[in-house]
Design a protein around this motif. Structure first.
Motif, short mmCIF file in Angstrom:
data_model
loop_
_atom_site.label_atom_id
_atom_site.label_comp_id
_atom_site.label_asym_id
_atom_site.label_seq_id
_atom_site.Cartn_x
_atom_site.Cartn_y
_atom_site.Cartn_z
N ASN A 96 -2.87 28.54 14.20
CA ASN A 96 -1.62 27.90 13.76
C ASN A 96 -0.46 28.89 13.83
OD1 ASN A 96 -2.68 25.37 13.27
ND2 ASN A 96 -3.06 25.76 11.11
N GLY A 97 -0.68 30.11 13.40
CA GLY A 97 0.37 31.12 13.45
C GLY A 97 0.80 31.40 14.88
N LEU A 98 -0.16 31.51 15.79
CA LEU A 98 0.15 31.72 17.21
C LEU A 98 0.91 30.53 17.78
CD1 LEU A 98 -0.22 33.34 19.88
CD2 LEU A 98 -2.32 32.01 20.20
N ALA A 99 0.47 29.32 17.46
CA ALA A 99 1.13 28.12 17.97
C ALA A 99 2.55 28.01 17.43
CB ALA A 99 0.32 26.89 17.59
N LEU A 100 2.75 28.35 16.16
CA LEU A 100 4.10 28.32 15.59
C LEU A 100 4.99 29.37 16.24
CD1 LEU A 100 3.17 27.76 11.87
CD2 LEU A 100 4.60 26.26 13.25
N TRP A 101 4.41 30.54 16.55
CA TRP A 101 5.20 31.57 17.23
C TRP A 101 5.65 31.10 18.61
CZ3 TRP A 101 3.97 34.45 21.68
CH2 TRP A 101 4.91 35.44 21.99
N VAL A 102 4.75 30.49 19.36
CA VAL A 102 5.11 30.00 20.69
C VAL A 102 6.16 28.89 20.58
CG1 VAL A 102 4.23 28.78 22.73
CG2 VAL A 102 2.92 30.66 21.74
N ALA A 103 6.01 28.01 19.60
CA ALA A 103 6.98 26.92 19.44
C ALA A 103 8.35 27.46 19.06
CB ALA A 103 6.48 25.94 18.37
N THR A 104 8.42 28.45 18.18
CA THR A 104 9.72 29.02 17.81
C THR A 104 10.31 29.83 18.96
OG1 THR A 104 8.68 30.92 16.75
CG2 THR A 104 9.31 29.08 15.34
N ILE A 116 3.86 21.08 21.45
CA ILE A 116 3.49 22.45 21.81
C ILE A 116 2.35 22.94 20.94
CG2 ILE A 116 4.31 24.85 21.79
CD1 ILE A 116 7.10 23.69 22.55
N ILE A 117 2.45 22.72 19.63
CA ILE A 117 1.41 23.17 18.70
C ILE A 117 0.10 22.45 18.97
CG2 ILE A 117 0.74 23.18 16.27
CD1 ILE A 117 3.74 23.70 15.65
N SER A 118 0.15 21.17 19.29
CA SER A 118 -1.08 20.42 19.60
C SER A 118 -1.75 20.95 20.86
CB SER A 118 -0.76 18.94 19.75
OG SER A 118 -0.28 18.41 18.56
N ILE A 119 -0.96 21.24 21.88
CA ILE A 119 -1.54 21.76 23.13
C ILE A 119 -2.17 23.12 22.90
CG2 ILE A 119 -0.94 22.62 25.43
CD1 ILE A 119 1.09 20.32 25.60
N ILE A 120 -1.47 24.00 22.19
CA ILE A 120 -2.02 25.33 21.93
C ILE A 120 -3.26 25.24 21.07
CG2 ILE A 120 -1.56 27.54 20.80
CD1 ILE A 120 1.32 27.26 21.83
N SER A 121 -3.26 24.38 20.07
CA SER A 121 -4.44 24.21 19.22
C SER A 121 -5.62 23.65 20.01
CB SER A 121 -4.12 23.31 18.04
OG SER A 121 -3.17 23.89 17.21
N MET A 122 -5.33 22.74 20.93
CA MET A 122 -6.39 22.17 21.75
C MET A 122 -7.00 23.24 22.67
SD MET A 122 -6.22 19.00 24.45
CE MET A 122 -5.03 19.86 25.47
N VAL A 123 -6.13 24.04 23.30
CA VAL A 123 -6.63 25.10 24.19
C VAL A 123 -7.38 26.17 23.38
CG1 VAL A 123 -5.90 26.97 25.71
CG2 VAL A 123 -4.90 24.71 25.96
N ALA A 124 -6.84 26.53 22.23
CA ALA A 124 -7.50 27.54 21.40
C ALA A 124 -8.80 27.02 20.80
CB ALA A 124 -6.57 28.01 20.30
N GLY A 125 -8.90 25.70 20.65
CA GLY A 125 -10.14 25.11 20.15
C GLY A 125 -11.29 25.25 21.13
#
Length: 142
Positions: free
Chosen positions: A11-19, A125-134
């Protein structure tokens, strides 16, 4: 417990990419706000503090997704079925906006300029990153 820590990191990584990608979304602390007011820049903040700020907002986002999101998804099930699942993006944006509101009560603040566009794009963006990181071994719940 280890899976929850991995989810907070994701989540922290996804939030960083989104910001990083969206200019209408920002995470700041009280220290960076006062440094920005004094120096006119946010570069005075240390890297560890910034990382901890993203992890803290990732923790809040994870708690909101764990407790509030299932209830909202259940209550909005008819609308989600009518839109063939596209309303899930709006639910994700609402959870992000709820995280931003909850963060106003903490020293670390998540700010979103426009709910509709910034929050919608950030949730995608967060959903895509979470899906890939999953897909990473050990990131899935067992």
């Amino acid at each position: 417990m280890g899976s929850f820590i991995i989810r907070v990191l994701i989540n922290g990584l996804a939030l960083w990419v989104a910001t990083w990608l969206l200019h209408g979304m920002d995470i700041s602390t009280s220290a960076t706000q006062s440094a920005a007011a004094n120096a006119g820049l946010t570069q005075g903040a240390d890297t560890a503090g910034i990382i901890l700020a993203y992890l803290f907002i990732g923790l809040i986002f994870g708690v909101v997704n764990a407790f509030v999101r299932p209830l909202v998804r259940l209550l909005s099930l008819p609308v989600t079925i009518l839109t063939l699942g596209l309303f899930t993006i709006v639910i994700n944006a609402a959870m992000l906006y709820l995280t931003a509101w909850l963060s106003t009560f903490t020293p670390v603040h998540l700010t979103i300029d426009s709910f509709f566009w910034t929050a919608i794009l950030a949730s995608i963006i967060i959903s895509i990153i979470s899906m890939v990181a999953g897909l990473i071994p050990g990131a899935k719940k067992r």
